[in-house]
Design a protein around this motif. Sequence first.
Motif, PDB file in Angstrom:
ATOM      1  N   PRO A 155       0.833  -1.206   0.000  1.00 29.81           N
ATOM      2  CA  PRO A 155       0.000   0.000   0.000  1.00 29.81           C
ATOM      3  C   PRO A 155       0.867   1.255   0.000  1.00 29.81           C
ATOM      4  CG  PRO A 155      -0.678  -1.500   1.771  1.00 29.81           C
ATOM      5  CD  PRO A 155       0.555  -2.081   1.163  1.00 29.81           C
ATOM      6  N   ASN A 156       0.382   2.313  -0.680  1.00 26.32           N
ATOM      7  CA  ASN A 156       1.203   3.528  -0.698  1.00 26.32           C
ATOM      8  C   ASN A 156       0.779   4.537   0.366  1.00 26.32           C
ATOM      9  OD1 ASN A 156      -1.110   4.381  -1.808  1.00 26.32           O
ATOM     10  ND2 ASN A 156      -0.298   4.733  -3.874  1.00 26.32           N
ATOM     11  N   ASP A 157      -0.083   4.079   1.323  1.00 26.63           N
ATOM     12  CA  ASP A 157      -0.415   4.930   2.473  1.00 26.63           C
ATOM     13  C   ASP A 157      -0.560   4.026   3.700  1.00 26.63           C
ATOM     14  OD1 ASP A 157      -0.939   7.242   3.887  1.00 26.63           O
ATOM     15  OD2 ASP A 157      -2.278   8.063   2.359  1.00 26.63           O
ATOM     16  N   PHE A 158      -0.871   4.636   4.853  1.00 26.97           N
ATOM     17  CA  PHE A 158      -0.891   3.853   6.098  1.00 26.97           C
ATOM     18  C   PHE A 158      -1.938   2.737   6.058  1.00 26.97           C
ATOM     19  CE2 PHE A 158       0.755   8.014   7.589  1.00 26.97           C
ATOM     20  CZ  PHE A 158       1.994   7.559   8.008  1.00 26.97           C
ATOM     21  N   TYR A 159      -1.537   1.574   6.551  1.00 26.15           N
ATOM     22  CA  TYR A 159      -2.398   0.384   6.498  1.00 26.15           C
ATOM     23  C   TYR A 159      -2.281  -0.336   7.841  1.00 26.15           C
ATOM     24  CZ  TYR A 159      -3.528  -4.453   4.979  1.00 26.15           C
ATOM     25  OH  TYR A 159      -4.038  -5.710   4.856  1.00 26.15           O
ATOM     26  N   VAL A 160      -3.429  -0.543   8.509  1.00 28.83           N
ATOM     27  CA  VAL A 160      -3.437  -1.312   9.764  1.00 28.83           C
ATOM     28  C   VAL A 160      -4.589  -2.302   9.714  1.00 28.83           C
ATOM     29  CG1 VAL A 160      -3.867  -1.212  12.255  1.00 28.83           C
ATOM     30  CG2 VAL A 160      -2.396   0.483  11.222  1.00 28.83           C
ATOM     31  N   GLY A 164      -5.029 -11.528  14.750  1.00 36.64           N
ATOM     32  CA  GLY A 164      -5.374 -12.152  16.027  1.00 36.64           C
ATOM     33  C   GLY A 164      -5.684 -11.056  17.027  1.00 36.64           C
ATOM     34  N   LEU A 165      -5.117 -11.153  18.200  1.00 35.74           N
ATOM     35  CA  LEU A 165      -5.313 -10.102  19.201  1.00 35.74           C
ATOM     36  C   LEU A 165      -4.197  -9.083  19.065  1.00 35.74           C
ATOM     37  CD1 LEU A 165      -6.179 -12.567  22.056  1.00 35.74           C
ATOM     38  CD2 LEU A 165      -7.777 -11.280  20.655  1.00 35.74           C
ATOM     39  N   GLY A 166      -4.171  -8.412  17.969  1.00 37.05           N
ATOM     40  CA  GLY A 166      -3.133  -7.415  17.707  1.00 37.05           C
ATOM     41  C   GLY A 166      -3.311  -6.844  16.309  1.00 37.05           C
ATOM     42  N   PHE A 167      -2.254  -6.222  15.802  1.00 37.05           N
ATOM     43  CA  PHE A 167      -2.316  -5.554  14.505  1.00 37.05           C
ATOM     44  C   PHE A 167      -1.216  -6.032  13.567  1.00 37.05           C
ATOM     45  CE2 PHE A 167      -3.233  -1.881  17.432  1.00 37.05           C
ATOM     46  CZ  PHE A 167      -4.572  -1.743  17.108  1.00 37.05           C
ATOM     47  N   LEU A 168      -1.508  -5.899  12.287  1.00 35.13           N
ATOM     48  CA  LEU A 168      -0.439  -5.928  11.288  1.00 35.13           C
ATOM     49  C   LEU A 168      -0.440  -4.554  10.634  1.00 35.13           C
ATOM     50  CD1 LEU A 168       0.772  -8.539   8.944  1.00 35.13           C
ATOM     51  CD2 LEU A 168      -0.018  -6.446   7.859  1.00 35.13           C
ATOM     52  N   TRP A 169       0.710  -3.983  10.438  1.00 36.52           N
ATOM     53  CA  TRP A 169       0.755  -2.644   9.829  1.00 36.52           C
ATOM     54  C   TRP A 169       1.734  -2.604   8.663  1.00 36.52           C
ATOM     55  CZ3 TRP A 169       2.809  -3.518  14.813  1.00 36.52           C
ATOM     56  CH2 TRP A 169       4.198  -3.403  14.921  1.00 36.52           C
ATOM     57  N   ALA A 170       1.470  -1.674   7.752  1.00 39.13           N
ATOM     58  CA  ALA A 170       2.443  -1.343   6.710  1.00 39.13           C
ATOM     59  C   ALA A 170       2.488   0.177   6.648  1.00 39.13           C
ATOM     60  CB  ALA A 170       1.997  -1.931   5.379  1.00 39.13           C
ATOM     61  N   PHE A 171       3.625   0.745   7.009  1.00 41.82           N
ATOM     62  CA  PHE A 171       3.770   2.201   7.045  1.00 41.82           C
ATOM     63  C   PHE A 171       4.846   2.604   6.037  1.00 41.82           C
ATOM     64  CE2 PHE A 171       2.494   2.462  11.848  1.00 41.82           C
ATOM     65  CZ  PHE A 171       1.177   2.206  11.503  1.00 41.82           C
ATOM     66  N   PRO A 172       4.461   3.385   5.023  1.00 40.93           N
ATOM     67  CA  PRO A 172       5.447   3.773   4.007  1.00 40.93           C
ATOM     68  C   PRO A 172       6.470   4.755   4.553  1.00 40.93           C
ATOM     69  CG  PRO A 172       3.190   4.338   3.315  1.00 40.93           C
ATOM     70  CD  PRO A 172       3.143   3.955   4.760  1.00 40.93           C
ATOM     71  N   ARG A 173       7.690   4.592   4.092  1.00 44.84           N
ATOM     72  CA  ARG A 173       8.713   5.629   4.301  1.00 44.84           C
ATOM     73  C   ARG A 173       8.836   6.371   2.967  1.00 44.84           C
ATOM     74  NH1 ARG A 173      14.322   3.744   6.546  1.00 44.84           N
ATOM     75  NH2 ARG A 173      14.613   5.974   6.171  1.00 44.84           N
ATOM     76  N   ARG A 174      10.001   6.801   2.630  1.00 49.18           N
ATOM     77  CA  ARG A 174      10.136   7.488   1.336  1.00 49.18           C
ATOM     78  C   ARG A 174      10.293   6.451   0.215  1.00 49.18           C
ATOM     79  NH1 ARG A 174      15.433   6.370   1.555  1.00 49.18           N
ATOM     80  NH2 ARG A 174      16.038   6.209   3.726  1.00 49.18           N
ATOM     81  N   GLY A 175      10.111   6.872  -1.027  1.00 43.24           N
ATOM     82  CA  GLY A 175      10.272   5.972  -2.176  1.00 43.24           C
ATOM     83  C   GLY A 175       9.358   4.763  -2.020  1.00 43.24           C
ATOM     84  N   ASN A 176       9.867   3.609  -2.330  1.00 49.22           N
ATOM     85  CA  ASN A 176       9.053   2.396  -2.179  1.00 49.22           C
ATOM     86  C   ASN A 176       9.445   1.612  -0.934  1.00 49.22           C
ATOM     87  OD1 ASN A 176       7.523   2.691  -4.564  1.00 49.22           O
ATOM     88  ND2 ASN A 176       9.403   2.243  -5.717  1.00 49.22           N
TER      89      ASN A 176
END
Length: 340
Positions: A155-160, A164-176
Amino acid sequence: MKIGIVGAGVVGAYLACRLSSRYNVEIFDKKQKDDLGHDCAWLFHYSDLRNYCEKCKLDPVNYLEHVGRLFDFFGVPVTINDQITFNKHQFLLDLLMRVNGVHFESKISKNDLDDYDLVIDATGSSRNILPSVHKLEPNCFIHCYQLEVESHDLPNDFYVHPAGLGFLWAFPRRGNITRVGCGSFTTNPKKEVEGYLTNKNYKLLRICSGTIRVVPPSKSKPFLLVGQPNIVGVGECIGVVSPLTGEGIRSALRCADLFIDALESNLNVYGRGVLEKFNHVDQEFALLEALRHHQIQTLWRLLKISSPFGLKISKGAALKMLFDKNHLKNMQKTFSGMYL
Ligand SMILES: Cc1cc2nc3c(=O)[nH]c(=O)nc-3n(C[C@H](O)[C@H](O)[C@H](O)COP(=O)(O)OP(=O)(O)OC[C@H]3O[C@@H](n4cnc5c(N)ncnc54)[C@H](O)[C@@H]3O)c2cc1C
């Protein structure tokens, strides 16, 4: 006054920068310089970055990496305007630039600190200098696994999303470049991250895992031990992290500001100030427990009084989460078992 700071995370580095012009300050971190600040996803708020940079005479533009627009929060798109990722590693190094006594690869214990008038425990989740809070602590760590990867398939923006009993996240930095991580009480974070990345093309840049301590301030006492030296805890080690989200940079820095004010006036008011300012952390902690028993009502309260990651969740999005069976199930699964 001779001040020893143990831990050069965001609290330690910020305090070292602010205090070194007035006091004799030395700071220690067990990590090597290149690893500083990496066990974090670097989500922050631009308003705070500006504010803290101004206090330390730094330029926020030097640290800004990704500016968020649309947060994919449990499948609900939430418009955002202040969330960013920033280069925390460089920020910490720059905070430490004007400090004379900086020691990396120095693992410190309480016995090494007799020479100081005041010692600041800024050791984060490990709380290595203040006494631990034995009864509570074993249940209150979220173990996280996180990778920094380069990929066009993320994803090219914040994703949470729930894991289970918690989160998975993908947080972009610069570039890819993206930090993909997971913290969970019930599933294996490493497997969650690997599962998410399956079938995606990516190049691994760094493993940057860590642990989050979610013990609220009221259960993290003492904050201050009077003796020779006096020891005071600031930041995650005294429970200011959000138990709902694991977000801790903003609160750690606010806690550091409280400490600076108290140091300049009366250190004894610090503990009371922390309990007042971070009262919401106790509320979040309590909500998590209550959620296990009063699901919909509590979830509704949670959405109204708390704003995870600083998100302003609209009524429409909240209703969607409440009445869409999957969202509700996911929310409950995520939050309800955190303190089982
Ligand atoms: C995987 C992960 C992702 C996260 N992502 C985010 C996020 O995106 N946004 C956010 O706001 N928060 C995030 N957090 C939480 C946030 O990183 C912390 O709450 C915050 O950094 C706490 O700051 P601190 O200075 O109190 O402690 P820390 O930043 O943890 O710093 C403590 C320092 O003390 C050092 N130390 C420990 N013991 C000793 C010792 N005995 N001697 C010398 N040095 C020692 C450590 O090496 C470390 O550098 C995340 C946490 C994790 C684990």
